[in-house]
Structures are given as structure tokens and as C-alpha cells.
Design a protein around this motif. Structure first.
Motif, mmCIF file in Angstrom:
data_model
loop_
_atom_site.group_PDB
_atom_site.id
_atom_site.type_symbol
_atom_site.label_atom_id
_atom_site.label_comp_id
_atom_site.label_asym_id
_atom_site.label_seq_id
_atom_site.Cartn_x
_atom_site.Cartn_y
_atom_site.Cartn_z
ATOM 1 N N TYR A 24 -0.192 6.597 -2.943
ATOM 2 C CA TYR A 24 0.063 6.808 -4.368
ATOM 3 C C TYR A 24 0.164 5.493 -5.132
ATOM 4 C CZ TYR A 24 2.237 8.584 -8.642
ATOM 5 O OH TYR A 24 2.522 8.893 -9.957
ATOM 6 N N PHE A 25 0.879 4.519 -4.565
ATOM 7 C CA PHE A 25 1.063 3.233 -5.242
ATOM 8 C C PHE A 25 0.041 2.188 -4.795
ATOM 9 C CE2 PHE A 25 5.435 5.007 -5.599
ATOM 10 C CZ PHE A 25 5.550 4.959 -6.982
ATOM 11 N N ASP A 26 -0.765 2.562 -3.810
ATOM 12 C CA ASP A 26 -1.787 1.643 -3.294
ATOM 13 C C ASP A 26 -1.158 0.337 -2.809
ATOM 14 O OD1 ASP A 26 -4.289 0.714 -2.562
ATOM 15 O OD2 ASP A 26 -4.771 -0.070 -4.552
ATOM 16 N N VAL A 27 -0.165 0.475 -1.916
ATOM 17 C CA VAL A 27 0.529 -0.678 -1.357
ATOM 18 C C VAL A 27 0.449 -0.608 0.167
ATOM 19 C CG1 VAL A 27 2.092 -0.936 -3.308
ATOM 20 C CG2 VAL A 27 2.733 0.568 -1.417
ATOM 21 N N SER A 28 0.902 -1.666 0.819
ATOM 22 C CA SER A 28 0.896 -1.693 2.272
ATOM 23 C C SER A 28 2.002 -0.808 2.831
ATOM 24 C CB SER A 28 1.081 -3.128 2.777
ATOM 25 O OG SER A 28 2.394 -3.583 2.480
ATOM 26 N N ILE A 29 1.929 -0.555 4.126
ATOM 27 C CA ILE A 29 2.935 0.273 4.788
ATOM 28 C C ILE A 29 4.313 -0.371 4.697
ATOM 29 C CG2 ILE A 29 2.525 -0.788 7.043
ATOM 30 C CD1 ILE A 29 3.373 2.910 6.387
ATOM 31 N N TYR A 30 4.358 -1.688 4.641
ATOM 32 C CA TYR A 30 5.635 -2.398 4.574
ATOM 33 C C TYR A 30 6.333 -2.131 3.236
ATOM 34 C CZ TYR A 30 3.262 -4.803 8.385
ATOM 35 O OH TYR A 30 2.576 -5.066 9.533
ATOM 36 N N PHE A 31 5.570 -2.192 2.157
ATOM 37 C CA PHE A 31 6.155 -1.921 0.841
ATOM 38 C C PHE A 31 6.520 -0.452 0.695
ATOM 39 C CE2 PHE A 31 4.064 -5.949 -0.169
ATOM 40 C CZ PHE A 31 5.059 -6.583 -0.897
#
Length: 214
Positions: A24-31
Motif C-alpha cells: 500500500y505504501f510502496d515501502v520495504s518490509i523493514y518500514f
């Protein structure tokens, strides 16, 4: 009060939607994991001083304020697509979480001391049952559906509190902050333990749906 604690504790059940948050936010798994688990550190800090700072206020009004803040933050999260802005609105209601819980326990302690266990049950149910509901809605209908669920359940708790909960005056005694405990090694290790535990749970719930679908 059990319903109040159930409603606000559903915020802790976002750990089942790591993969949804990531997409949804197009971020990495860490974020994405940070987004779900940041409440652990936030609670660790706010629990030290907020219940004491707000102890003089009328309890019903405190609970209504926290429920309204939580509902509004989750309503805004439905329309926010920027990760960092959404993270702020994720932190705000969790920051006030201990105020609502301590107020709920105080109210039940005043009117029915033998039922305080039901408030604790509400917290557990919000985390466990809320996880199932949140995961189902998020995985089936997307991140925004989970935010709508959070907003709706907190509005229901707000209405029930407004209609049925009596006014309970705040504490008139001196404020005793527990900030000094933050300096202890036990507190620091506890924060680290809880943070790692929640991140571990978040990672687990992130991959379970993938393997289940396969």
C-alpha cells in the motif's frame, strides 16, 4: 469499559498486515514492520508519565477524548498514502492508549471492583480477536478496510461510553511520575524485548498468509 479497551487494543493487531502495508505504501518490509510494531516503543515511553499527568482529569472525558482521537486518526489514515504522515497518525492514538486503559480500570474499580478482570479481558480480546478481524479485512479488502474497522469500533465504544458510563472525578492527590524507572536496565531491556517480540510476530504474520495461499 471492556468494550473501550477492546476498541483501542485493536490498534495492536496490525501485525497481520505487514505485506499489505508494504504494498500500500510502496515501502520495504523493514518500514512496513516498523509501521506495525512502533506502538511497542511508544507505549513504553507514554506509559511512564501520561497516566499520572492526566490523573486529575475526569475519567469519562479522558476516555471519550482518546476514543475520538483514535477514530479521527484512523479515519484520516484511510485517505493518506504517504508513509511518514501515516506513521504519525499511527503513533498519536497509541501514545494516548495508556490514558484510556488506566481511566477504564479506575472507573471499573470505583463502580465494580470485582469486574476489573473483564477490562483486562477486553484488552486481550482486542489484540487476539482484533488480529483475526483486521487480518481478514486487510488481506481480503485492503489496508483502507482495516482502517475503517478501527474507526468504526472506536466510534461504537465512544457512543457506549457517552451513554452508559458515569462521571468519575480524577485523583486530587499529588502527581507521581514514574519517569525515573526509564533509567533502569530492566526497563531498557524490557523495551528491547517487547520491540523484538512484536517485530518477530509481525514477520511471522507477514509470511503465514503467503504460505497458506500456496
Amino acid at each position: 469499559m471492556a468494550t473501550v479497551c477492546f476498541a483501542i487494543s485493536t490498534l495492536l493487531s496490525l501485525v497481520g498486515l505487514i505485506s499489505v502495508i508494504q504494498v500500500y505504501f510502496d515501502v520495504s518490509i523493514y518500514f512496513a514492520s516498523l509501521y506495525a510494531s512502533i506502538f511497542a516503543g511508544t507505549l513504553g515511553v507514554s506509559s511512564l508519565f501520561l497516566p499520572a499527568l492526566f490523573s486529575h482529569f475526569e475519567k469519562k472525558k479522558l476516555i471519550l477524548a482518546v476514543l475520538l482521537i483514535t477514530a479521527v486518526c484512523n479515519l484520516l489514515d484511510i485517505f493518506i498514502t504517504d508513509y511518514y504522515i501515516a506513521l504519525i497518525f499511527r503513533i498519536i492514538p497509541v501514545f494516548f492508549y495508556p490514558v484510556a486503559v488506566s481511566s477504564a480500570l479506575t472507573i471499573v474499580g470505583k463502580i465494580s471492583p470485582n469486574d476489573t478482570n473483564k477490562v483486562v479481558l477486553g484488552i486481550s480480546a482486542g489484540s487476539i480477536l482484533g488480529l483475526s478481524i483486521t487480518s481478514y479485512l486487510g488481506l481480503s479488502h485492503g489496508y483502507q478496510s482495516a482502517m475503517m474497522w478501527y474507526c468504526a469500533i472506536n466510534l461504537v465504544a465512544f457512543i457506549l461510553t457517552y451513554l452508559f458510563v458515569p462521571n468519575i472525578e480524577g485523583n486530587k492527590g499529588p502527581i507521581a511520575l514514574q519517569v525515573s524507572h526509564a533509567k533502569s536496565k530492566l526497563f531498557l531491556f524490557s523495551i528491547l524485548y517487547v520491540f523484538c517480540m512484536i517485530v518477530g510476530i509481525s514477520i511471522t504474520y507477514n509470511y503465514i498468509p503467503t504460505y497458506w495461499l500456496k
